[in-house]
Design a protein around this motif. Structure first.
Motif: not given
Length: 686
Positions: A1-27
């Motif tokens: 089996m191939v591994h699924p995309l790793e950024n699609t299933n992350v925990g709550g705190w990981s989402n908070v960290v990613l949301a913080y990082k989006t401030l510097g890239v996405v928005f």
């Protein structure tokens, strides 16, 4: 089996960290829009009612397009975790089985609706009509080109608008100096791109956090001091009042209000760099309230100081915090440029993978996120164009051009999303009609307003898009013609057997990896090679590379081998993900393939049954060939343009050859030592 995309299933705190990082890239582009929205408006005799109407328009534009369209709908329409107009096109192509998609692409694992007994009439229409398919491709290409144009204009207008704060305080500062400082800042920004989005966002997110939380505080102060009842303008009544009293002038002012939503497409286009939850979290809880409060504060100030709209941002900043806000604004403008630069890298990577764009170097800068990419060639071209736009056109014409880009990209996304709803999601016709009527009407009105700016700088993105679209179409046309030739002239095993049965053709000692893109048959380069070289290695492995949109492929699935019906002839499929290292020149790779072939022969998995004793001579042959020599052969093909070609064909194929001659190799950097590499030249007659 191939591994699924790793950024699609992350925990709550990981989402908070990613949301913080989006401030510097996405928005970055979206949240810094207050720097240039009011200054870009050609206001005549501004009044309280006019400002209330403008604020109401901006609020509902942010709410409908930002909250409903992008966060609520568009982020669900991903293709392998990727977003943007070209990802929507790819999604539609895979579902309708149209278009020429790269054979290297894995099947989509997005949440597609299963086919029902009632086949969509729209699907049949696209599958049967070549004109409809070409229009769909043109719309996707135009959306991609406009987004790249956005990646050129956003850095220019953001940094220029921030640097105007120096000129606002010191009249002696010239416009040329502001432009020069802006250019220097942008050059430094582009030079940082090679370190990757994660590292850049780690540095930039604190800056954007400071901007996102400081400007609404200033906005609240301005509301309380100048016009506490500003939020009455949230009523749509003020929009109708605005248009009824201002008529054509109000319609033309939409060319400025559209900039309040600029950068919203990056939410969707940058999806591959983060994930849906993190982007939604950051927008709902920080970006959206920050923008509403900042625009409310600016409007409250301008109601009491109606003639200050040309410096609509810096004028509403209190003197006590002017310089701290200026520093934050300048840094935030730099960060704003990052969101569209990252989005540009994403769409270029998507189009290269789908074989709709000349091959450029694409570097995956993160071992955990497939969408996080960097392209040196694209990066430096963007840098040159950004600096050129600043010095040649200045901030006034850039604002006009910017509005054209923003409105057209949003309109194209609306059209493609409507097709996704109908064809893939099979949404209720009533909901589709509601979505399309609301957003197509709103964005269509915006497009009609900004198109009046074309003579005043709005032509810039059209010129950029025309050049990019021509390049993409030229590459697409050439690749299509080449694929047609290879499929028409491919050879089968029977033909190869006839070639090898010629007494003058020798089977020379050694192990040969013969690379081919065709999995159903063999490349015509093979016939050309055997006929001219009069030889073929005793052990020849026809090797195909398949790129999968996954981080890593399990070792036991990475190399798939099979024995063909000719002596010493095998097929090898190499599957690799974006985080896999691909080095075909070392002894490890050769050993892995030969071991896989030996296991295949011993287990009797070939076309002919094998017994252990019968397999021994074949295994010995493999070992002896490997010890004798190892070579890697790939075709290097060009078109021979005959006199029977039409003028159009001649022009397009010559243009394709120019693009092909300046693009990267079809094979990745394989690490093959030059003494082991052989390129076989062949002319494809057009």
């Amino acid at each position: 089996m191939v591994h699924p995309l790793e950024n699609t299933n992350v925990g709550g705190w990981s989402n908070v960290v990613l949301a913080y990082k989006t401030l510097g890239v996405v928005f970055g582009g979206l949240v810094t829009s207050p720097l240039y929205v009011y200054p870009s408006m050609p206001l005549k005799s501004p009044t309280e009612e006019k400002y209330l109407g403008i604020f109401s328009i901006m609020f509902w534009t942010l709410t409908l397009i930002g909250v409903v369209k992008y966060c609520g709908i568009a982020l669900k329409a991903d293709d392998q975790g990727e977003g943007g107009t070209f990802a929507l096109y790819s999604l539609l192509c895979k579902h309708m089985k149209i278009g020429i998609l790269s054979s290297n692409c894995a099947n989509s694992n997005s949440n597609l609706a299963e086919n029902t007994e009632r086949e969509s009439r729209l699907v049949k229409f696209f599958e049967e009509s070549i004109a409809a398919r070409r229009v769909l491709l043109f719309v996707a290409i135009l959306g991609m080109c406009m987004l790249i144009g956005d990646g050129i204009l956003t850095p220019a207008i953001s940094v220029l608008s921030a640097m105007d704060g120096v000129k606002a305080r010191f009249d002696s500062v010239s416009k040329s100096l502001v432009e020069a400082l802006s250019a220097v800042v942008l050059v430094i920004l582009f030079l940082l791109q090679k370190y990757g989005t994660s590292r850049v966002s780690f540095m930039f997110s604190p800056i954007m956090a400071a901007w996102t939380f400081s400007t609404p505080i200033v906005g609240i102060y301005s509301i309380v001091r100048h016009y506490p009842s500003i939020f009455k303008a949230l009523s749509p009544h003020y929009i109708f009042l605005f248009f009824s009293r201002n008529g054509k002038e109000g319609w033309l002012l939409l060319g400025g209000t559209i900039l309040s939503i600029t950068g919203s497409e990056a939410m969707f286009a940058d999806l591959g760099h983060f994930n849906k939850s993190s982007i939604q979290m950051a927008f709902f809880f920080t970006i959206y309230p920050s923008l509403v409060l900042t625009y409310a504060g600016q409007t409250a100030y301008l109601i009491k100081n109606p003639d200050d709209f040309k410096d609509g941002f810096y004028k509403f900043i209190p003197n006590a915090v002017y310089w701290p806000i200026f520093i934050i604004a300048t840094l935030a403008a730099i960060v704003a440029s990052q969101s569209l630069i990252s989005a540009t890298f994403s769409v270029i990577k998507q189009s290269v993978v789908l074989d709709y764009f000349p091959r450029v170097k694409v570097v995956h800068t993160s071992p955990n996120n497939e969408g996080e990419v960097y392209s040196p060639e694209v990066n430096y071209i963007l840098m040159i164009l950004c600096v050129a736009v600043i010095f040649i056109f200045g901030d006034g014409n850039i604002a006009n051009a910017f509005g054209v880009v923003v409105s057209l990209v949003m309109l194209i996304t609306t059209i493609l999303l409507t097709l996704v709803m109908v064809i893939i999601w099979r949404t209720s016709p009533l909901l589709v009609a509601l979505y399309f009527s609301v957003f197509f009407t709103m964005e269509g009105v915006y497009v009609s307003a900004v198109c009046t700016k074309i003579p005043e700088g709005g032509w810039i993105p059209f010129a950029i898009s025309l050049i990019l679209a021509f390049i993409m179409f030229g590459w697409y046309y050439g690749r299509q013609r080449k694929m047609e030739y290879e499929l028409t002239h491919r050879i089968d095993l029977a033909t190869l057997g006839m070639l090898l049965s010629d007494p003058s053709v020798q089977r020379v000692p050694g192990l040969c990896f013969f690379y081919t893109n065709i999995q159903d048959g063999l490349t015509p380069v093979l016939r050309h090679y055997v006929k001219n070289m009069r030889s073929l290695h005793k052990v020849t492995v026809f090797t195909t590379l398949r790129y999968l949109l996954v981080p890593k492929v399990d070792p036991h699935e990475r190399i798939i081998v099979s024995k063909l019906e000719l002596e010493g002839v095998y097929r090898c499929l190499i599957q690799y993900g974006y985080a896999d290292s691909l080095n075909l020149g070392g002894d490890d790779f050769v050993c892995q393939v030969t071991q896989s072939l030996q296991a295949h022969v011993e287990n009797g998995l070939g076309c002919l049954p094998s017994e252990p004793l019968q397999a021994q001579p074949e295994i010995s042959e493999l070992e002896e060939s490997k010890m004798a020599s190892v070579v890697h052969i790939r075709g290097k093909t060009r078109f021979y343009i005959s006199k029977k070609c039409s003028r159009f064909d001649r022009f397009m194929l010559v243009f394709y050859e120019v693009l092909h001659g300046n693009s990267r190799s079809a094979l990745p950097t394989l690490g093959v030592p030059p003494p082991q590499c052989i390129e076989v030249g062949m002319l494809y007659e057009a």
